[in-house]
Design an enzyme around this catalytic site. Sequence first.
Site, PDB file in Angstrom:
ATOM      1  N   THR A 149      12.487  32.148  47.608  1.00  0.00           N
ATOM      2  CA  THR A 149      12.338  31.722  49.128  1.00  0.00           C
ATOM      3  C   THR A 149      11.776  32.261  50.224  1.00  0.00           C
ATOM      4  O   THR A 149      10.382  31.798  50.727  1.00  0.00           O
ATOM      5  CB  THR A 149      13.720  31.831  49.690  1.00  0.00           C
ATOM      6  OG1 THR A 149      14.316  30.619  48.563  1.00  0.00           O
ATOM      7  CG2 THR A 149      13.949  30.229  50.635  1.00  0.00           C
ATOM      8  N   MET A 152       8.084  31.442  49.437  1.00  0.00           N
ATOM      9  CA  MET A 152       7.840  30.148  50.087  1.00  0.00           C
ATOM     10  C   MET A 152       7.962  29.949  51.433  1.00  0.00           C
ATOM     11  O   MET A 152       6.237  29.365  52.107  1.00  0.00           O
ATOM     12  CB  MET A 152       9.322  29.210  49.396  1.00  0.00           C
ATOM     13  CG  MET A 152       8.662  27.715  50.313  1.00  0.00           C
ATOM     14  SD  MET A 152      10.147  26.856  49.923  1.00  0.00           S
ATOM     15  CE  MET A 152      11.259  27.085  51.073  1.00  0.00           C
ATOM     16  N   GLU A 186       4.411  29.538  57.029  1.00  0.00           N
ATOM     17  CA  GLU A 186       3.983  30.561  57.674  1.00  0.00           C
ATOM     18  C   GLU A 186       2.216  30.999  58.622  1.00  0.00           C
ATOM     19  O   GLU A 186       1.468  30.699  58.886  1.00  0.00           O
ATOM     20  CB  GLU A 186       4.646  32.285  57.855  1.00  0.00           C
ATOM     21  CG  GLU A 186       5.707  32.056  58.208  1.00  0.00           C
ATOM     22  CD  GLU A 186       6.577  33.150  59.134  1.00  0.00           C
ATOM     23  OE1 GLU A 186       6.041  34.129  59.410  1.00  0.00           O
ATOM     24  OE2 GLU A 186       7.992  33.066  58.891  1.00  0.00           O
ATOM     25  N   HIS A 216      14.852  25.347  51.262  1.00  0.00           N
ATOM     26  CA  HIS A 216      14.914  25.430  49.965  1.00  0.00           C
ATOM     27  C   HIS A 216      15.124  24.265  48.666  1.00  0.00           C
ATOM     28  O   HIS A 216      16.316  24.245  48.374  1.00  0.00           O
ATOM     29  CB  HIS A 216      14.881  27.016  49.116  1.00  0.00           C
ATOM     30  CG  HIS A 216      13.986  27.179  48.186  1.00  0.00           C
ATOM     31  ND1 HIS A 216      13.099  28.846  47.863  1.00  0.00           N
ATOM     32  CD2 HIS A 216      12.711  26.550  47.362  1.00  0.00           C
ATOM     33  CE1 HIS A 216      12.628  28.414  46.783  1.00  0.00           C
ATOM     34  NE2 HIS A 216      12.346  27.213  46.300  1.00  0.00           N
TER      35      HIS A 216
END
Length: 132
Positions: free
Chosen positions: A36, A39, A44, A70
């Site tokens: 996560t 991801m 960002e 997620h």
Amino acid sequence: MRQIPLGTKGTFTLRVQSEHLANQFKDAMLPQVLATPVMVLAMENAALNAIRPFLEAGESAVGTEIDVRHLAATPLGHNVRAEAEVIKAVGKRIEFKVSASDEIEEIGNGTHQRAVINLQSFNERLAIKRAR
């Protein structure tokens, strides 16, 4: 910073490699799937890529808020594409709708906020904090 139009978009892609896997960040017993935090990193970076053309010399933008889900696992070797779209811009605060997909499906979505900073001022404050 120049005015950032609503709807401005950015992307970021990566191929899932061993250093991106959940079992490298947390418990070694976890499956070999995208972590996560990686991801979120992709989301960002997509947001920063969206606004980069509007930043003046000596400016950047730091993440200040993230609210994402997620939704699906992505295995080693698959490609991930993150997208960010500016949905609000007030002063130096920019809000994005973010999402990420692998080659099969959407794997995450949510919102993200960044703040435009003056790098010199930021680094000066950071130096003072380091000295404490």
